[in-house]
Motif scaffolding. Structure first.
Motif, mmCIF file in Angstrom:
data_model
loop_
_atom_site.group_PDB
_atom_site.id
_atom_site.type_symbol
_atom_site.label_atom_id
_atom_site.label_comp_id
_atom_site.label_asym_id
_atom_site.label_seq_id
_atom_site.Cartn_x
_atom_site.Cartn_y
_atom_site.Cartn_z
ATOM 1 N N THR A 1 39.356 55.379 27.096
ATOM 2 C CA THR A 1 39.398 54.386 27.903
ATOM 3 C C THR A 1 38.393 53.536 28.543
ATOM 4 O O THR A 1 37.996 53.193 28.894
ATOM 5 C CB THR A 1 41.247 54.888 28.981
ATOM 6 O OG1 THR A 1 41.689 55.272 28.349
ATOM 7 C CG2 THR A 1 41.141 53.529 29.836
ATOM 8 N N ALA A 2 39.207 52.152 28.366
ATOM 9 C CA ALA A 2 37.501 51.037 28.681
ATOM 10 C C ALA A 2 38.486 49.779 29.067
ATOM 11 O O ALA A 2 39.351 49.310 28.657
ATOM 12 C CB ALA A 2 36.754 50.900 28.097
ATOM 13 N N GLY A 3 38.580 48.938 29.665
ATOM 14 C CA GLY A 3 38.438 47.685 30.822
ATOM 15 C C GLY A 3 38.004 46.977 31.088
ATOM 16 O O GLY A 3 36.693 47.344 31.340
ATOM 17 N N THR A 4 38.006 45.751 31.891
ATOM 18 C CA THR A 4 37.803 45.187 33.006
ATOM 19 C C THR A 4 38.137 44.942 34.466
ATOM 20 O O THR A 4 39.747 44.526 34.458
ATOM 21 C CB THR A 4 37.015 43.580 32.944
ATOM 22 O OG1 THR A 4 36.325 43.790 31.066
ATOM 23 C CG2 THR A 4 36.765 42.706 33.695
ATOM 24 N N VAL A 5 37.475 45.082 35.764
ATOM 25 C CA VAL A 5 38.418 44.772 36.856
ATOM 26 C C VAL A 5 38.148 43.068 37.295
ATOM 27 O O VAL A 5 37.652 42.855 36.636
ATOM 28 C CB VAL A 5 37.183 45.445 37.560
ATOM 29 C CG1 VAL A 5 38.172 45.012 39.404
ATOM 30 C CG2 VAL A 5 36.801 46.948 38.054
ATOM 31 N N LEU A 6 39.732 43.106 37.315
ATOM 32 C CA LEU A 6 40.158 41.816 37.310
ATOM 33 C C LEU A 6 40.042 41.051 38.673
ATOM 34 O O LEU A 6 39.610 40.162 39.088
ATOM 35 C CB LEU A 6 41.210 40.992 36.771
ATOM 36 C CG LEU A 6 42.122 41.634 35.546
ATOM 37 C CD1 LEU A 6 43.261 41.351 35.203
ATOM 38 C CD2 LEU A 6 40.966 40.523 34.289
ATOM 39 N N GLU A 7 40.551 41.589 39.543
ATOM 40 C CA GLU A 7 39.892 41.327 41.067
ATOM 41 C C GLU A 7 40.444 42.621 41.782
ATOM 42 O O GLU A 7 41.028 44.162 41.638
ATOM 43 C CB GLU A 7 41.674 40.577 41.200
ATOM 44 C CG GLU A 7 42.319 40.918 41.320
ATOM 45 C CD GLU A 7 43.629 39.566 41.813
ATOM 46 O OE1 GLU A 7 43.131 39.178 42.156
ATOM 47 O OE2 GLU A 7 44.684 40.254 41.974
ATOM 48 N N GLY B 1 45.114 51.038 50.879
ATOM 49 C CA GLY B 1 43.408 51.477 50.613
ATOM 50 C C GLY B 1 43.221 50.625 49.913
ATOM 51 O O GLY B 1 43.554 49.079 49.618
ATOM 52 N N VAL B 2 42.224 50.612 48.627
ATOM 53 C CA VAL B 2 41.889 50.240 47.901
ATOM 54 C C VAL B 2 42.817 49.847 46.718
ATOM 55 O O VAL B 2 43.135 50.781 46.359
ATOM 56 C CB VAL B 2 40.763 50.442 47.552
ATOM 57 C CG1 VAL B 2 40.203 49.914 46.134
ATOM 58 C CG2 VAL B 2 39.461 50.417 48.285
ATOM 59 N N MET B 3 42.762 48.688 46.307
ATOM 60 C CA MET B 3 43.897 47.890 45.400
ATOM 61 C C MET B 3 42.984 46.996 43.984
ATOM 62 O O MET B 3 42.764 46.148 44.162
ATOM 63 C CB MET B 3 44.864 47.007 45.684
ATOM 64 C CG MET B 3 46.300 47.500 47.297
ATOM 65 S SD MET B 3 46.708 49.259 46.036
ATOM 66 C CE MET B 3 48.268 48.791 44.954
ATOM 67 N N ALA B 4 42.758 47.687 43.439
ATOM 68 C CA ALA B 4 42.453 46.216 42.276
ATOM 69 C C ALA B 4 42.904 46.607 40.793
ATOM 70 O O ALA B 4 43.885 47.221 40.798
ATOM 71 C CB ALA B 4 40.498 47.903 41.958
ATOM 72 N N THR B 5 42.450 45.709 40.558
ATOM 73 C CA THR B 5 43.687 45.156 39.540
ATOM 74 C C THR B 5 42.464 45.115 38.086
ATOM 75 O O THR B 5 42.095 44.573 38.322
ATOM 76 C CB THR B 5 44.633 43.411 39.514
ATOM 77 O OG1 THR B 5 45.074 43.498 40.807
ATOM 78 C CG2 THR B 5 45.271 43.302 37.934
ATOM 79 N N LEU B 6 42.595 45.841 36.966
ATOM 80 C CA LEU B 6 42.452 46.387 35.598
ATOM 81 C C LEU B 6 43.053 46.067 34.711
ATOM 82 O O LEU B 6 44.802 46.322 34.923
ATOM 83 C CB LEU B 6 42.411 47.556 36.151
ATOM 84 C CG LEU B 6 42.118 48.374 36.419
ATOM 85 C CD1 LEU B 6 41.527 49.878 37.073
ATOM 86 C CD2 LEU B 6 40.027 48.212 37.464
#
Length: 174
Positions: free
Chosen positions: A98-104, A112-117
């Motif tokens: 599994t791999a990808g990019t953080v969009l925001e 807490g921390v919310m990350a869109t991947l």
């Protein structure tokens, strides 16, 4: 990208050799077409001598005249890239690593921390451990683009995750 006034340079030869070794198609952007010194036919002959015969000469290399300065031909270049991409079979492996990019990412006071991947390979599941730059953590919850909880996300799927210890920067690989 080949300058229409300079012609084929050593870096063009190197890029061609790498692309050929990797077996990937090439689209040539013939740049600086706005200049009076532009010699597109000479450059096309140099490309043909290298092995990249332009499609208009019966070859398989798309050569698109453009000018980055005046934005001439940029729509044609994008169309050529899409044509080449449509002919390719590009697949991600949902069973792979599994791999990808953080969009925001953002700090939500209640969650807490919310990350869109954006998952680009493999399948991301709730409970997986994620490392994105200096941020890390175990995924406590995942949400789709509508805010509905999901248990897993395959390739080409954006998800919002909860559980990282910090907010990773946009563009960071995970």
């Amino acid at each position: 990208v080949v300058a229409a006034d300079d012609g084929v340079m050593p870096q063009t030869r190197e890029a061609y050799n790498h692309a050929t070794a990797a077996g990937v198609p090439i689209v040539v952007a013939l740049n600086k077409m706005d200049r009076q010194q532009a010699r597109p036919e000479v450059v096309k002959q140099q490309l043909a001598d290298l092995g990249m015969v332009p499609d208009e000469w019966g070859g398989s290399t798309l050569v698109v005249p453009v000018s980055a300065k005046t934005a001439m031909g940029l729509d044609d270049l994008l169309e050529a890239i899409l044509l080449v991409a449509d002919d390719m079979v590009i697949k991600a492996n949902p069973a792979g690593k599994t791999a990808g990019t953080v969009l925001e990412s953002e700090m939500d006071h209640s969650r807490g921390v919310m990350a869109t991947l954006l998952v680009q390979n493999g399948t991301l599941r709730r409970g997986d451990t994620v490392l994105a730059g200096t941020a890390y953590g175990r995924i406590k919850a995942m949400f789709d683009e509508f805010g509905k909880p999901v248990k897993e996300a395959g390739p080409s799927t954006p998800v919002q995750v909860m559980g990282l210890n910090g907010a990773p920067a946009a563009g960071t690989l995970f």
